[in-house]
Enzyme design. Structure first.
Site, PDB file in Angstrom:
ATOM      1  N   ASN A  68      11.916   2.256   5.220  1.00  0.00           N
ATOM      2  CA  ASN A  68      11.254   2.407   6.512  1.00  0.00           C
ATOM      3  C   ASN A  68      10.379   1.169   6.727  1.00  0.00           C
ATOM      4  OD1 ASN A  68       9.653   3.145   8.689  1.00  0.00           O
ATOM      5  ND2 ASN A  68       8.520   4.729   7.579  1.00  0.00           N
ATOM      6  N   LYS A 109       8.601   0.429   9.260  1.00  0.00           N
ATOM      7  CA  LYS A 109       7.428   0.661  10.110  1.00  0.00           C
ATOM      8  C   LYS A 109       7.363  -0.449  11.179  1.00  0.00           C
ATOM      9  CE  LYS A 109       5.474   3.178   6.321  1.00  0.00           C
ATOM     10  NZ  LYS A 109       4.314   3.684   5.635  1.00  0.00           N
ATOM     11  N   HIS A 155       7.320  11.422  10.733  1.00  0.00           N
ATOM     12  CA  HIS A 155       6.650  10.701   9.646  1.00  0.00           C
ATOM     13  C   HIS A 155       5.149  10.995   9.739  1.00  0.00           C
ATOM     14  CE1 HIS A 155       4.905   7.356   7.442  1.00  0.00           C
ATOM     15  NE2 HIS A 155       6.049   7.297   6.785  1.00  0.00           N
ATOM     16  N   GLU A 183       2.672   9.178   9.702  1.00  0.00           N
ATOM     17  CA  GLU A 183       1.940   8.289  10.615  1.00  0.00           C
ATOM     18  C   GLU A 183       2.133   8.725  12.071  1.00  0.00           C
ATOM     19  OE1 GLU A 183       3.540   4.634   9.051  1.00  0.00           O
ATOM     20  OE2 GLU A 183       2.406   4.994   7.208  1.00  0.00           O
ATOM     21  N   GLU A 201       6.613  13.473   1.517  1.00  0.00           N
ATOM     22  CA  GLU A 201       5.741  12.304   1.456  1.00  0.00           C
ATOM     23  C   GLU A 201       4.278  12.734   1.475  1.00  0.00           C
ATOM     24  OE1 GLU A 201       7.994   8.596   2.814  1.00  0.00           O
ATOM     25  OE2 GLU A 201       7.004   9.431   4.571  1.00  0.00           O
ATOM     26  N   GLY A 209       1.320   4.097   1.116  1.00  0.00           N
ATOM     27  CA  GLY A 209       0.662   2.805   1.322  1.00  0.00           C
ATOM     28  C   GLY A 209      -0.614   2.639   0.521  1.00  0.00           C
ATOM     29  N   SER A 265       4.450   5.037  -1.915  1.00  0.00           N
ATOM     30  CA  SER A 265       4.272   3.981  -2.925  1.00  0.00           C
ATOM     31  C   SER A 265       5.407   3.911  -3.946  1.00  0.00           C
ATOM     32  CB  SER A 265       2.916   4.135  -3.611  1.00  0.00           C
ATOM     33  OG  SER A 265       1.872   4.000  -2.657  1.00  0.00           O
TER      34      SER A 265
HETATM   35  P1  PGA Z   1       4.957   3.335   1.259  1.00  0.00           P
HETATM   36  O1  PGA Z   1       5.384   4.175   2.549  1.00  0.00           O
HETATM   37  O2  PGA Z   1       6.196   3.208   0.406  1.00  0.00           O
HETATM   38  O3  PGA Z   1       4.493   2.010   1.786  1.00  0.00           O
HETATM   39  O4  PGA Z   1       3.886   4.105   0.559  1.00  0.00           O
HETATM   40  C1  PGA Z   1       6.233   5.269   2.445  1.00  0.00           C
HETATM   41  C2  PGA Z   1       6.494   5.853   3.807  1.00  0.00           C
HETATM   42  O5  PGA Z   1       5.572   5.888   4.635  1.00  0.00           O
HETATM   43  O6  PGA Z   1       7.627   6.278   4.116  1.00  0.00           O
END
Ligand code: PGA
Length: 249
Positions: A9, A11, A95, A97, A167, A173, A213
């Site tokens: 992803n 983003k 997601h 976010e 997640e 992140g 992560s």
């Molecule tokens: P990240 O994000 O691997 O940067 O922690 C995962 C995600 O939001 O799908």
């Protein structure tokens, strides 16, 4: 046996030019990777360039979001049909976010999942608890609500076409990965929910990805858990070499 899925992803990263450069590096690195499905989700503006760049490979392109209506006066939104025409095969839904910063709910997640399925796209439905929810002992309650809300009123056949992503928001992140055991425990809980709402057979076939992560150096430990069927990778998917080593764990 569930076929693993490795999904990246991006983003809000990468232009069309950057997408082309990325795939010219990634394609040779994952060409022989027939052990899993590989999906990459660029931002809307780079979808067409990405689709073009992966033509003739086994890599699928996904969108990061979509609206549930077919068309309409919804400024700034993109529909399932537009994604299909652009060459997308999958779409990330709800997601964290999107939930945190753009007010998405379990109800809108469900509308998006249904619309994606109706258009022939594979929805990658995201669920996951906040840190305060985990610390408050509410993880299972949150996962149950998000899962049940997201898959509400799907038929068994529709349910068989979705991918679920667990997640935990505190691991996204932050560099703070859930341990393989913590992730597997949540996956087992979600699979029990799936068995109760659909059938044990459908639950056994459900692919549940872990996200938060994921890096080249922790993917092996995560994939050693039978409950973990792949990963949804954010930051580490931005570099072709890092994502390829995750794919080829
Ligand atoms: P990240 O994000 O691997 O940067 O922690 C995962 C995600 O939001 O799908």
């Amino acid at each position: 046996m569930r076929r693993p899925v490795m999904a990246g992803n991006w983003k809000m990263f990468k232009t069309q030019a950057e997408a082309r450069a990325y795939f010219s590096a990634l394609v040779p690195l994952v060409q022989g990777s027939t052990h899993c499905d590989v999906i990459v989700a660029p931002p809307f503006t780079a979808l067409a360039a990405a689709v073009e760049a992966v033509r003739g490979t086994a890599i699928s392109i996904a969108a990061q979001n979509m609206h549930w209506e077919v068309e309409g006066a919804f400024t700034g939104e993109v529909s399932s049909g537009m994604l299909v025409e652009a060459g997308c095969r999958a779409v990330i839904i709800a997601h964290s976010e999107r939930r945190q910063f753009f007010g998405e709910t379990d109800e809108t997640a469900n509308k998006r999942v249904k619309a994606a399925l109706a258009a022939g796209l594979t929805p990658i439905l995201c669920v996951g608890e906040l840190l305060a929810e985990r610390e408050g002992g509410k993880t299972e309650e949150v996962l149950e609500r998000q899962f049940q809300g997201g898959v509400a009123a799907l038929t068994g056949a529709e349910f068989s076409r979705i991918i679920l992503a667990y997640e935990p928001v505190w691991a996204i992140g932050t560099g703070r990965t859930a341990t393989p055991e913590i992730a597997a425990e949540a996956h087992r809980f979600l699979r029990r929910q799936a068995a109760a709402s659909f059938t044990p057979e459908r639950a056994a076939g459900l692919r549940i990805l872990y996200g938060g992560s994921v890096k080249p150096d922790n993917i092996k430990g995560l994939m050693a858990q039978v409950e973990i069927d792949g990963a949804l990778v954010g930051g580490a998917s931005l570099k072709a070499e890092a994502f390829a080593s995750i794919v080829n764990f």
